[in-house]
Scaffold this active site. Structure first.
Site, PDB file in Angstrom:
ATOM      1  N   TYR A   6       0.821  -1.228   0.000  1.00 47.40           N
ATOM      2  CA  TYR A   6       0.000   0.000   0.000  1.00 47.40           C
ATOM      3  C   TYR A   6       0.846   1.266   0.000  1.00 47.40           C
ATOM      4  CZ  TYR A   6      -3.550  -3.319   1.751  1.00 47.40           C
ATOM      5  OH  TYR A   6      -4.391  -4.385   1.928  1.00 47.40           O
ATOM      6  N   TYR A 133     -14.593  -4.332   2.705  1.00 46.00           N
ATOM      7  CA  TYR A 133     -13.251  -4.809   2.378  1.00 46.00           C
ATOM      8  C   TYR A 133     -13.212  -6.305   2.667  1.00 46.00           C
ATOM      9  CZ  TYR A 133      -8.304  -5.729   2.318  1.00 46.00           C
ATOM     10  OH  TYR A 133      -7.080  -6.272   2.021  1.00 46.00           O
ATOM     11  N   ASP A 223     -17.796 -12.535   6.743  1.00 42.56           N
ATOM     12  CA  ASP A 223     -16.333 -12.418   6.711  1.00 42.56           C
ATOM     13  C   ASP A 223     -15.918 -11.857   8.079  1.00 42.56           C
ATOM     14  OD1 ASP A 223     -13.717 -11.680   6.473  1.00 42.56           O
ATOM     15  OD2 ASP A 223     -13.954 -10.526   4.619  1.00 42.56           O
ATOM     16  N   LYS A 250      -6.698 -13.626  10.316  1.00 45.63           N
ATOM     17  CA  LYS A 250      -6.017 -12.716  11.244  1.00 45.63           C
ATOM     18  C   LYS A 250      -5.769 -13.321  12.630  1.00 45.63           C
ATOM     19  CE  LYS A 250      -6.594  -8.375   8.910  1.00 45.63           C
ATOM     20  NZ  LYS A 250      -7.596  -8.119   7.887  1.00 45.63           N
TER      21      LYS A 250
HETATM   22  C1  LIG Z   1      -7.644  -8.457   6.417  1.00 46.09           C
HETATM   23  C2  LIG Z   1      -8.959  -8.874   5.896  1.00 46.09           C
HETATM   24  C3  LIG Z   1      -9.072  -9.789   4.835  1.00 46.09           C
HETATM   25  C4  LIG Z   1      -7.878 -10.324   4.090  1.00 46.09           C
HETATM   26  O1  LIG Z   1      -7.053 -11.113   4.871  1.00 46.09           O
HETATM   27  P1  LIG Z   1      -5.525 -11.376   4.386  1.00 46.09           P
HETATM   28  O2  LIG Z   1      -5.021 -12.385   5.365  1.00 46.09           O
HETATM   29  O3  LIG Z   1      -4.837 -10.062   4.465  1.00 46.09           O
HETATM   30  O4  LIG Z   1      -5.598 -11.895   2.994  1.00 46.09           O
HETATM   31  C5  LIG Z   1     -10.334 -10.194   4.456  1.00 46.09           C
HETATM   32  N1  LIG Z   1     -11.431  -9.709   5.058  1.00 46.09           N
HETATM   33  C6  LIG Z   1     -11.367  -8.825   6.070  1.00 46.09           C
HETATM   34  C7  LIG Z   1     -12.620  -8.362   6.707  1.00 46.09           C
HETATM   35  C8  LIG Z   1     -10.123  -8.362   6.509  1.00 46.09           C
HETATM   36  O5  LIG Z   1     -10.065  -7.443   7.483  1.00 46.09           O
END
Ligand SMILES: *Cc1c(COP(=O)(O)O)cnc(C)c1O
Length: 399
Positions: A6, A133, A223, A250
């Site tokens: 980024y 996102y 998600d 994460k």
């Molecule tokens: C960080 C994130 C992702 C992507 O995860 P990566 O491990 O960076 O590929 C997907 N969805 C959400 C809501 C996120 O915060």
């Protein structure tokens, strides 16, 4: 040469060089700082946690990785059993992958193929949220909605397979009414939209979404890569409203190593199950179910349970609300607090220019973006350390 994320490489400032880390602290050669970002929201137990460190070391003494194609092992079996027991409802079927973006891709692919397997080829559209996102790979960029991350998609023109709506019930109802025959899924970051600006919205939206998805037989995907493991103050938003597919990443491994999981419910799993090999899910990341990642994830979940992390997060929220109570500034648009997340949204990005260096000099690592100054601290933070993080944020507006 490292190509950093980024960033315009020509103009970027030198990154801080980290030489050690322990608890909430990051160490450089000259300085130490509290990591108020938890390394992109993942390091919930802090750094160098003895239990997590030992989990990786003892697994590395046996083997670090074997593939899941034709092989299996105890760490992946134990973790999937744990998730099956621990996650709500019938979210019981765990497909592992190496990152959150890939796990979201898998969720979207599952949703599409779920209907293809039933011969419903018209269900190709994804409903998602404005400011969403979901990752940086191509399909996740499409369902995401953030000019700053995903502007390159403009090169392709409008995408007929994705519909974005705001987090408002009338918009949700209208989208279902107009498009339900073509919808295959609704994907959301439940309650808290992270990278799109720490936007918080009401549970009633998710409850209505669940009803509409049932009514029109559309799959609901949460998600929870960012919101999972307590960030919203709930263990998972899925504890409040049950999705058909849940994505975790994460904090899954406590931030010790990259891993993610797409968890399907029984209905979705059964949409693939049978004699017909054409109905199998054709996906298999090389490092899925990595043994180090599964070992550390299992210990991370055990810590979360045994040490009552939800009460730690309630305390973080209470201290944050107390410290920010009555704090205002004409340059601030809104202050939002939910669980282990605080965001100060300012009126103009220029207001935050220089904040990172300001905070570093006061012993806090922060990474504001656009109009958003935020903290998502490790849950092991002490009250004193948390007050330090919040005081530095306030001090910026009191210069
Ligand atoms: C960080 C994130 C992702 C992507 O995860 P990566 O491990 O960076 O590929 C997907 N969805 C959400 C809501 C996120 O915060």
């Amino acid at each position: 040469m490292i190509w950093y994320p980024y960033q315009q490489m020509k103009t970027m400032k030198d990154p801080y060089h980290i030489t050690d880390a322990e608890g909430v602290w990051l160490y450089t050669r000259e300085n130490r700082m509290i990591d108020s970002v938890s390394s992109w929201w993942s390091v919930i137990h802090g750094y160098k946690h003895p239990v997590l460190r030992e989990a990786i070391k003892s697994q590395a003494d046996r083997f670090s990785h074997v593939m899941l194609g034709g092989l299996t092992h105890e760490p992946v079996q134990q973790l999937s059993q744990k998730l099956e027991d621990w996650l709500p409802g019938d979210l019981d079927y765990c497909f592992f992958s190496d990152s959150g973006s890939v796990a979201v891709e898998v969720a979207l692919k599952m949703a599409l193929q779920y209907y293809v397997n039933q011969g419903q080829l018209q269900r190709t559209k994804v409903l998602s949220l404005t400011h969403a996102y979901h990752g940086d790979t191509f399909k996740t960029m499409e369902v995401g909605d953030d000019e700053d991350y995903h502007f390159i998609l403009e090169a392709y023109g409008p995408n007929p397979n994705v519909i974005h709506i705001p987090t408002e019930i009338p918009a949700l109802e209208k989208a279902f009414e107009l498009c339900h025959e073509e919808l295959n899924c609704l994907i959301v970051e439940p309650l808290l939209q992270g990278a799109g600006g720490m936007r918080m919205y009401d549970l009633s939206f998710l409850q209505r979404a669940r009803k509409l998805c049932d009514q029109y037989k559309v799959l609901l995907i949460f998600d929870e890569v960012a919101t999972g493991f307590g960030r919203t103050g709930n263990r998972f938003a899925a504890d409040l409203v049950l999705p058909d597919i849940l994505v975790l990443g994460k904090a899954l491994t406590g931030g010790y190593i990259g891993h993610a999981v797409t968890v399907a419910n029984k209905k979705v799993y059964e949409g693939f199950y049978g004699e017909d090999s054409d109905k199998a899910l054709m996906h298999g990341p090389t490092f899925m179910g990595n043994a180090l990642a599964c070992s550390v994830a299992l210990k991370s979940i055990e810590l979360f349970e045994q040490e009552d992390y939800l009460s730690k997060i309630r305390r973080i929220e209470a201290v944050t609300r107390r410290e920010m109570d009555g704090f205002t500034d004409p340059r601030i648009k809104e202050i939002r607090i939910m669980g282990g997340c605080i965001c100060i949204e300012v009126l103009d990005p220029a207001i935050l220019a220089g904040y990172q260096q300001f905070a570093c000099r006061r012993g806090v690592f922060s990474r504001p973006f656009l109009n958003y100054l935020y903290a998502m601290v490790p849950y092991v933070i002490t009250e004193e350390e948390l007050i330090q993080v919040l005081s530095v944020m306030k001090a910026w507006f009191r210069r």
